[in-house]
Design an enzyme around this catalytic site. Structure first.
Site, mmCIF file in Angstrom:
data_model
loop_
_atom_site.group_PDB
_atom_site.id
_atom_site.type_symbol
_atom_site.label_atom_id
_atom_site.label_comp_id
_atom_site.label_asym_id
_atom_site.label_seq_id
_atom_site.Cartn_x
_atom_site.Cartn_y
_atom_site.Cartn_z
ATOM 1 N N LYS A 142 -8.447 5.647 -19.123
ATOM 2 C CA LYS A 142 -8.833 6.174 -20.781
ATOM 3 C C LYS A 142 -7.556 6.044 -21.605
ATOM 4 C CE LYS A 142 -12.575 6.725 -18.475
ATOM 5 N NZ LYS A 142 -12.683 7.996 -17.701
ATOM 6 N N ARG A 192 1.023 -1.155 0.136
ATOM 7 C CA ARG A 192 0.083 -0.147 0.031
ATOM 8 C C ARG A 192 0.805 1.277 -0.250
ATOM 9 N NH1 ARG A 192 -1.483 1.773 4.533
ATOM 10 N NH2 ARG A 192 -2.125 -0.163 5.544
ATOM 11 N N TYR A 237 -16.949 15.571 -15.725
ATOM 12 C CA TYR A 237 -17.194 14.212 -15.721
ATOM 13 C C TYR A 237 -18.393 14.000 -14.548
ATOM 14 C CZ TYR A 237 -16.708 9.271 -14.778
ATOM 15 O OH TYR A 237 -16.985 7.955 -14.476
ATOM 16 N N ASP A 281 -8.020 18.157 -14.884
ATOM 17 C CA ASP A 281 -8.220 16.906 -14.984
ATOM 18 C C ASP A 281 -7.791 16.858 -16.789
ATOM 19 O OD1 ASP A 281 -9.410 14.485 -16.196
ATOM 20 O OD2 ASP A 281 -11.022 14.779 -14.779
HETATM 21 C C1 LIG Z 1 -13.418 8.445 -16.519
HETATM 22 C C2 LIG Z 1 -13.124 9.810 -16.180
HETATM 23 C C3 LIG Z 1 -12.955 10.123 -15.049
HETATM 24 C C4 LIG Z 1 -12.935 8.948 -13.666
HETATM 25 O O1 LIG Z 1 -11.769 7.967 -13.732
HETATM 26 P P1 LIG Z 1 -12.387 6.514 -13.229
HETATM 27 O O2 LIG Z 1 -10.911 5.945 -13.667
HETATM 28 O O3 LIG Z 1 -13.491 6.055 -14.246
HETATM 29 O O4 LIG Z 1 -12.472 6.671 -11.884
HETATM 30 C C5 LIG Z 1 -12.438 11.293 -14.263
HETATM 31 N N1 LIG Z 1 -12.391 12.368 -15.336
HETATM 32 C C6 LIG Z 1 -12.694 12.131 -16.662
HETATM 33 C C7 LIG Z 1 -12.373 13.251 -17.638
HETATM 34 C C8 LIG Z 1 -12.906 10.919 -17.104
HETATM 35 O O5 LIG Z 1 -13.382 10.622 -18.254
#
Ligand SMILES: *Cc1c(COP(=O)(O)O)cnc(C)c1O
Length: 377
Positions: free
Chosen positions: A198, A50, A102, A173
């Site tokens: 992603k 961890r 998101y 983000d």
């Molecule tokens: C998918 C996504 C998230 C969240 O990420 P997870 O890996 O699904 O927890 C946050 N911001 C954006 C822009 C996303 O597309």
């Protein structure tokens, strides 16, 4: 790793030196929860997975390098990464958030952190005066996405960073662009976040999140939270993200090429009312996109006639799979109102029912266009 190397070289080598004991070219997957100690508290840098694991260290070094930052941190999901950022703040602290984010980010802020006394303001980040007016003495963080999910709106990272009062952090983000197309730390952002589920992973086979940053004090706080809260990824997940990142540069090139052609096709199609893609001259922030991004990425949103037309289109594609998520090599299509952004319904950031979001993959673009043509017919 050496700053002189270019992005595509760093993607394949940063944090990924061959294993010194065996010569293995690929980063070993350290499937272990604990590490032997030679005497109490005497160890080789790892004590418990961890707190730290060598496969995770490789990923953290890699993401820092790709974002041009000093530090990287990896998490079990994008939301776990955002969660740790928000835990740096105290009840009464105020956070400014872009008004198009998101859906899961919205849910985490309003349904979880609002209960612990954090205050949120949702602001149109394309309006710099509105952003200035939103700061209060309690403001500690400006949280933004660019391009946004799902409206593909851009925020001017540099202008926003120049406008924040001292002591206020800016977190970006960067999931939609990936570091291949946009590096927010270079524009003055303090923290960059990704859902590595992603584009970084890129193959729809892993869920993960990462942060990259420069400030040592903020890093120490986040590192403390990563261990204290425990939202960490396993070594196999880290390996998959590292492997995905090796091809990030060429994937983003192809995603961007395909998406631009598809955006042009859709812009000419009579069933489509509006195409939201930063690479189109018609995008209201195309000039900013040209300054801030190396290319425009694989995400396109379109507005059709109405809810029914949108649901019909997403049910009729054959190559574009109807699914949430994005950023994989395969093309996906979805209806944000009823899928990814259902948690924002009836909120100030609810999305249009006629909106369809495409994650354009790296298949042959003619096949993709043919699929969209028949779905819209
Ligand atoms: C998918 C996504 C998230 C969240 O990420 P997870 O890996 O699904 O927890 C946050 N911001 C954006 C822009 C996303 O597309």
């Amino acid at each position: 790793m050496d700053e002189q190397f270019h992005f595509d070289t760093l993607a394949i080598h940063a944090g990924q030196d061959p294993d010194p004991s065996t010569g293995a070219i690929m980063t070993p997957v350290y499937m272990t929860s604990t590490f032997v100690q030679s005497a109490p508290a005497e160890h080789k840098g790892y004590e418990y997975s961890r707190s730290g694991n060598p496969t995770r260290t490789a990923l953290e070094t890699l993401i820092a390098s790709l974002e041009g930052g000093r530090y990287g941190l990896a998490f079990a999901s994008g939301l776990a990464a955002i969660d740790s950022v928000l835990r740096m703040f105290n009840p009464g602290d105020h956070i400014i958030v872009g008004n198009d984010v998101y859906g899961g980010t919205y849910r985490l802020f309003m349904r979880v952190f609002a209960r612990y006394g954090l205050q949120f303001s949702w602001v149109d980040l394309t309006n710099l005066e509105a952003v200035q007016a939103a700061f209060t003495p309690q403001t500690k963080l400006l949280w933004l996405e660019t391009p946004t999910n799902p409206l593909m709106t851009l925020a001017d990272i540099q202008a926003l960073c120049e406008g924040v009062p001292p002591g206020v952090l800016v977190a970006v983000d960067n999931t939609f662009a990936s570091p291949a197309l946009q590096q927010p730390l270079r524009f003055g952002a303090h923290i960059v976040m990704h859902s590595s589920t992603k584009y970084l992973g890129g193959h729809s086979d892993v869920v993960g999140g990462v942060l990259a940053l420069n400030d040592e004090q903020v890093y120490n706080e986040l590192k403390f939270l990563q261990n204290a809260v425990g939202g960490v990824p396993g070594p196999m997940d880290c390996f998959l993200v590292i492997r995905g990142i090796k091809t990030l540069g060429i994937r983003m090139e192809r995603h961007s090429q395909n998406a631009l052609k598809i955006a042009r096709f859709l812009e000419d199609h009579q069933a489509v009312k509006q195409v939201l893609y930063p690479g189109l001259e018609s995008h209201p922030q195309h000039d900013l996109a040209r300054r801030q991004m190396h290319d425009y990425g694989g995400m396109i949103s379109i507005i059709l006639q109405d809810d029914e037309a949108a649901r019909r289109m997403v049910s009729r594609t054959k190559l574009f799979a109807l699914a949430e998520s994005l950023g994989g090599v395969e093309s996906l299509i979805e209806h944000p109102y009823s899928m990814t952004h259902a948690s924002t319904a009836a909120s100030p950031i609810a999305v249009d029912k006629a909106l369809v979001r495409l994650s354009v993959g790296i298949e042959n673009v003619d096949d993709l266009i043919a699929d969209l043509r028949q779905a819209l017919a």
